[in-house]
Design a protein around this motif. Structure first.
Motif, PDB file in Angstrom:
ATOM      1  N   GLY A 182       0.830  -1.201   0.000  1.00  0.00           N
ATOM      2  CA  GLY A 182       0.000   0.000   0.000  1.00  0.00           C
ATOM      3  C   GLY A 182       0.858   1.242   0.000  1.00  0.00           C
ATOM      4  N   THR A 183       0.257   2.378  -0.295  1.00  0.00           N
ATOM      5  CA  THR A 183       0.999   3.647  -0.319  1.00  0.00           C
ATOM      6  C   THR A 183       1.143   4.234   1.076  1.00  0.00           C
ATOM      7  OG1 THR A 183      -1.009   4.948  -0.684  1.00  0.00           O
ATOM      8  CG2 THR A 183       0.175   4.162  -2.640  1.00  0.00           C
ATOM      9  N   GLY A 184       0.332   3.773   2.039  1.00  0.00           N
ATOM     10  CA  GLY A 184       0.377   4.332   3.382  1.00  0.00           C
ATOM     11  C   GLY A 184      -0.297   5.680   3.490  1.00  0.00           C
ATOM     12  N   SER A 185      -1.029   6.083   2.457  1.00  0.00           N
ATOM     13  CA  SER A 185      -1.627   7.419   2.438  1.00  0.00           C
ATOM     14  C   SER A 185      -3.081   7.360   1.988  1.00  0.00           C
ATOM     15  CB  SER A 185      -0.845   8.330   1.489  1.00  0.00           C
ATOM     16  OG  SER A 185      -0.893   7.825   0.157  1.00  0.00           O
ATOM     17  N   TRP A 186      -3.840   8.394   2.361  1.00  0.00           N
ATOM     18  CA  TRP A 186      -5.173   8.587   1.821  1.00  0.00           C
ATOM     19  C   TRP A 186      -5.039   9.259   0.470  1.00  0.00           C
ATOM     20  CZ3 TRP A 186      -9.670   6.836   4.025  1.00  0.00           C
ATOM     21  CH2 TRP A 186      -9.586   6.396   5.346  1.00  0.00           C
ATOM     22  N   ASP A 187      -5.538   8.615  -0.574  1.00  0.00           N
ATOM     23  CA  ASP A 187      -5.442   9.154  -1.930  1.00  0.00           C
ATOM     24  C   ASP A 187      -6.837   9.385  -2.488  1.00  0.00           C
ATOM     25  OD1 ASP A 187      -2.721   8.820  -1.597  1.00  0.00           O
ATOM     26  OD2 ASP A 187      -2.675   6.896  -2.649  1.00  0.00           O
ATOM     27  N   TYR A 188      -6.958  10.344  -3.423  1.00  0.00           N
ATOM     28  CA  TYR A 188      -8.263  10.767  -3.924  1.00  0.00           C
ATOM     29  C   TYR A 188      -8.320  10.658  -5.441  1.00  0.00           C
ATOM     30  CZ  TYR A 188      -8.245  12.440   0.834  1.00  0.00           C
ATOM     31  OH  TYR A 188      -8.134  12.489   2.206  1.00  0.00           O
ATOM     32  N   LEU A 189      -9.432  10.125  -5.955  1.00  0.00           N
ATOM     33  CA  LEU A 189      -9.578   9.834  -7.377  1.00  0.00           C
ATOM     34  C   LEU A 189     -10.725  10.640  -7.976  1.00  0.00           C
ATOM     35  CD1 LEU A 189      -8.949   7.007  -5.677  1.00  0.00           C
ATOM     36  CD2 LEU A 189      -9.002   6.045  -7.966  1.00  0.00           C
ATOM     37  N   PHE A 190     -10.512  11.101  -9.224  1.00  0.00           N
ATOM     38  CA  PHE A 190     -11.533  11.816  -9.984  1.00  0.00           C
ATOM     39  C   PHE A 190     -11.533  11.257 -11.402  1.00  0.00           C
ATOM     40  CE2 PHE A 190      -9.650  14.510  -6.770  1.00  0.00           C
ATOM     41  CZ  PHE A 190     -10.756  14.977  -6.071  1.00  0.00           C
ATOM     42  N   LEU A 191     -12.721  10.963 -11.944  1.00  0.00           N
ATOM     43  CA  LEU A 191     -12.742  10.312 -13.247  1.00  0.00           C
ATOM     44  C   LEU A 191     -13.926  10.741 -14.101  1.00  0.00           C
ATOM     45  CD1 LEU A 191     -14.975   7.698 -13.460  1.00  0.00           C
ATOM     46  CD2 LEU A 191     -13.514   6.930 -11.586  1.00  0.00           C
ATOM     47  N   ILE A 192     -13.751  10.544 -15.410  1.00  0.00           N
ATOM     48  CA  ILE A 192     -14.802  10.728 -16.409  1.00  0.00           C
ATOM     49  C   ILE A 192     -14.801   9.495 -17.304  1.00  0.00           C
ATOM     50  CG2 ILE A 192     -15.708  12.130 -18.295  1.00  0.00           C
ATOM     51  CD1 ILE A 192     -14.152  14.482 -17.189  1.00  0.00           C
ATOM     52  N   GLU A 193     -15.983   8.918 -17.513  1.00  0.00           N
ATOM     53  CA  GLU A 193     -16.139   7.776 -18.416  1.00  0.00           C
ATOM     54  C   GLU A 193     -17.090   8.154 -19.547  1.00  0.00           C
ATOM     55  OE1 GLU A 193     -15.836   4.167 -15.126  1.00  0.00           O
ATOM     56  OE2 GLU A 193     -17.751   4.644 -16.062  1.00  0.00           O
ATOM     57  N   HIS A 194     -16.791   7.689 -20.742  1.00  0.00           N
ATOM     58  CA  HIS A 194     -17.667   7.949 -21.901  1.00  0.00           C
ATOM     59  C   HIS A 194     -17.774   6.670 -22.735  1.00  0.00           C
ATOM     60  CE1 HIS A 194     -18.414  10.158 -25.981  1.00  0.00           C
ATOM     61  NE2 HIS A 194     -19.527   9.694 -25.456  1.00  0.00           N
ATOM     62  N   THR A 195     -18.995   6.194 -22.951  1.00  0.00           N
ATOM     63  CA  THR A 195     -19.239   5.065 -23.835  1.00  0.00           C
ATOM     64  C   THR A 195     -20.154   5.519 -24.958  1.00  0.00           C
ATOM     65  OG1 THR A 195     -19.106   3.502 -21.989  1.00  0.00           O
ATOM     66  CG2 THR A 195     -20.131   2.709 -24.011  1.00  0.00           C
ATOM     67  N   VAL A 196     -19.769   5.194 -26.187  1.00  0.00           N
ATOM     68  CA  VAL A 196     -20.585   5.552 -27.346  1.00  0.00           C
ATOM     69  C   VAL A 196     -20.719   4.311 -28.213  1.00  0.00           C
ATOM     70  CG1 VAL A 196     -18.567   6.424 -28.611  1.00  0.00           C
ATOM     71  CG2 VAL A 196     -20.869   7.169 -29.266  1.00  0.00           C
ATOM     72  N   LYS A 197     -21.939   4.038 -28.748  1.00  0.00           N
ATOM     73  CA  LYS A 197     -22.202   2.774 -29.414  1.00  0.00           C
ATOM     74  C   LYS A 197     -23.156   2.947 -30.583  1.00  0.00           C
ATOM     75  CE  LYS A 197     -23.199  -2.069 -28.187  1.00  0.00           C
ATOM     76  NZ  LYS A 197     -24.404  -2.367 -28.981  1.00  0.00           N
ATOM     77  N   ARG A 198     -22.925   2.125 -31.611  1.00  0.00           N
ATOM     78  CA  ARG A 198     -23.807   2.053 -32.769  1.00  0.00           C
ATOM     79  C   ARG A 198     -23.991   0.593 -33.133  1.00  0.00           C
ATOM     80  NH1 ARG A 198     -28.065   3.552 -35.783  1.00  0.00           N
ATOM     81  NH2 ARG A 198     -27.810   2.847 -37.954  1.00  0.00           N
ATOM     82  N   LYS A 199     -25.217   0.084 -32.961  1.00  0.00           N
ATOM     83  CA  LYS A 199     -25.512  -1.319 -33.211  1.00  0.00           C
ATOM     84  C   LYS A 199     -24.571  -2.197 -32.387  1.00  0.00           C
ATOM     85  CE  LYS A 199     -27.687  -0.566 -37.695  1.00  0.00           C
ATOM     86  NZ  LYS A 199     -27.720  -0.886 -39.145  1.00  0.00           N
ATOM     87  N   LYS A 200     -23.771  -3.080 -33.025  1.00  0.00           N
ATOM     88  CA  LYS A 200     -22.949  -4.015 -32.262  1.00  0.00           C
ATOM     89  C   LYS A 200     -21.561  -3.479 -31.935  1.00  0.00           C
ATOM     90  CE  LYS A 200     -25.089  -8.395 -33.609  1.00  0.00           C
ATOM     91  NZ  LYS A 200     -24.832  -9.774 -34.084  1.00  0.00           N
ATOM     92  N   PHE A 201     -21.209  -2.297 -32.454  1.00  0.00           N
ATOM     93  CA  PHE A 201     -19.871  -1.757 -32.245  1.00  0.00           C
ATOM     94  C   PHE A 201     -19.905  -0.573 -31.284  1.00  0.00           C
ATOM     95  CE2 PHE A 201     -19.458  -3.986 -36.257  1.00  0.00           C
ATOM     96  CZ  PHE A 201     -18.218  -4.589 -36.138  1.00  0.00           C
ATOM     97  N   GLY A 202     -18.837  -0.411 -30.542  1.00  0.00           N
ATOM     98  CA  GLY A 202     -18.781   0.692 -29.602  1.00  0.00           C
ATOM     99  C   GLY A 202     -17.365   1.035 -29.200  1.00  0.00           C
ATOM    100  N   LEU A 203     -17.243   2.145 -28.495  1.00  0.00           N
ATOM    101  CA  LEU A 203     -15.948   2.599 -27.993  1.00  0.00           C
ATOM    102  C   LEU A 203     -16.143   3.136 -26.583  1.00  0.00           C
ATOM    103  CD1 LEU A 203     -12.939   3.111 -29.052  1.00  0.00           C
ATOM    104  CD2 LEU A 203     -13.619   5.507 -29.106  1.00  0.00           C
ATOM    105  N   GLY A 204     -15.369   2.598 -25.649  1.00  0.00           N
ATOM    106  CA  GLY A 204     -15.384   3.091 -24.277  1.00  0.00           C
ATOM    107  C   GLY A 204     -14.092   3.830 -23.982  1.00  0.00           C
TER     108      GLY A 204
END
Length: 317
Positions: A182-204
């Motif tokens: 472990g890092t031994g510290s309190w750490d903080y995370l921030f994130l953005i997720e984007h999923t886009v799809k057309r029929k059977k194909f997609g990109l995350g």
């Protein structure tokens, strides 16, 4: 140059490959969920496995178990013929994404690490509970298939990593300071997720940033920026689903600090090519991924990442 192209793909990919998904998530239905990266030091694994991520592409609400294996080699680099030593990082993780109310989820990851490395005097190993991470995610965009040609999902998230894993200050005198539970510290995370799809194909695609704080030994691991973009294809028939995946994932870590002073040769960056699949039968799903480095510069060239492998078994909620 390869890392630069990877960043371009991350930024423009959703616009070039935009695609279609189920309009609203339904319990028991499999659909693609953008994957958030973990928060691991780029030159080691004191946390969750970096580019293996926090989520499943095949189901948005689940509990499960995941195994991650990473292999590195390290050298002090003092001489042209300095020996290189093998480092192995193993992690068994209980993880999940649990719905709490409409458009909101809690993601939890609790790892157990058992790591080893060769040295001049023989093999050295450590094992124990790692740092537990809890993330809150909120869906801010969800387009419907009957109102748009491309369907988009955007989620924002923030969370915290608790210092439940053991941090050993003696390991920071080694070539790879990431050899920790472990890092031994309190750490903080921030994130953005984007999923886009057309029929059977997609990109995350996703980006996240990890803010790391000073631990009680006066050591602070460098903040880390993570990014990923994965192209997928989805086949569904009755209760069976299968999805092959191909993409890029990268990590950029700032320098570590000890007692407020920068520690030389501790920053790094790496870009991986990623290939894998997920398959599901009724409520159970199995996933496998392999990450191979395309370019890297870790700890001034003293650490060389070989590959990462991940296997997960999930139960859809």
């Amino acid at each position: 140059m390869i890392r630069f192209l990877g960043l371009i793909l991350l930024c423009i990919g959703p616009n070039l490959f935009g695609m279609e998904t189920d309009s609203i998530t339904k319990p028991g239905r499999f659909h693609f969920q953008s994957m958030a990266l973990g928060k691991c030091d780029a030159c080691g694994c004191s946390a969750s496995g970096g580019s293996m991520g926090f989520g499943s592409f095949l189901t948005s609400r689940f509990v499960g178990v995941r195994y991650i294996y990473q292999q590195y080699s390290s050298s002090d680099g003092l001489y042209a013929n300095s020996p290189w030593y093998k480092e192995s990082y193993n992690s068994i993780q209980v993880w999940g994404r649990i719905p709490v109310f409409k458009n909101a989820q809690i993601s939890v990851l609790a790892p157990y690490h058992f790591n080893s490395r060769d040295t001049e005097t023989g093999s050295h190993s450590i094992q124990g509970i790692g740092d537990i991470t809890v993330l809150g995610l909120y869906k801010v965009v969800q387009t419907k298939t009957d109102t748009t040609f491309f369907a988009h999902t955007v989620q924002l998230g923030a969370g915290v990593k608790a210092p439940t894993g053991t941090y050993d200050a003696l390991n920071n005198g080694s070539i790879n300071p990431g050899f920790q539970l472990g890092t031994g510290s309190w750490d903080y995370l921030f994130l953005i997720e984007h999923t886009v799809k057309r029929k059977k194909f997609g990109l995350g695609s996703m980006v996240n940033y990890v803010v790391k704080t000073v631990n009680d030994k006066g050591y602070r691991f460098g903040n880390q920026f993570n990014y990923a973009s994965t192209l997928f294809w989805l086949h569904e028939q009755n209760d069976f689903s299968f999805s092959p995946q191909l993409g890029l994932a990268g990590e950029v870590s700032a320098s570590n600090y000890q007692y407020g002073q920068e520690v030389e040769k501790t920053k790094g960056n790496i870009l991986f090519g990623r290939i894998g699949f997920e398959t599901a039968l009724k409520k159970f799903s199995l996933g496998m991924n392999a990450l191979l480095p395309l370019s890297q510069d870790l700890t001034g060239g003293r650490v060389d990442a070989k590959f990462r492998l991940g296997v997960n078994l999930n139960y859809s909620l």
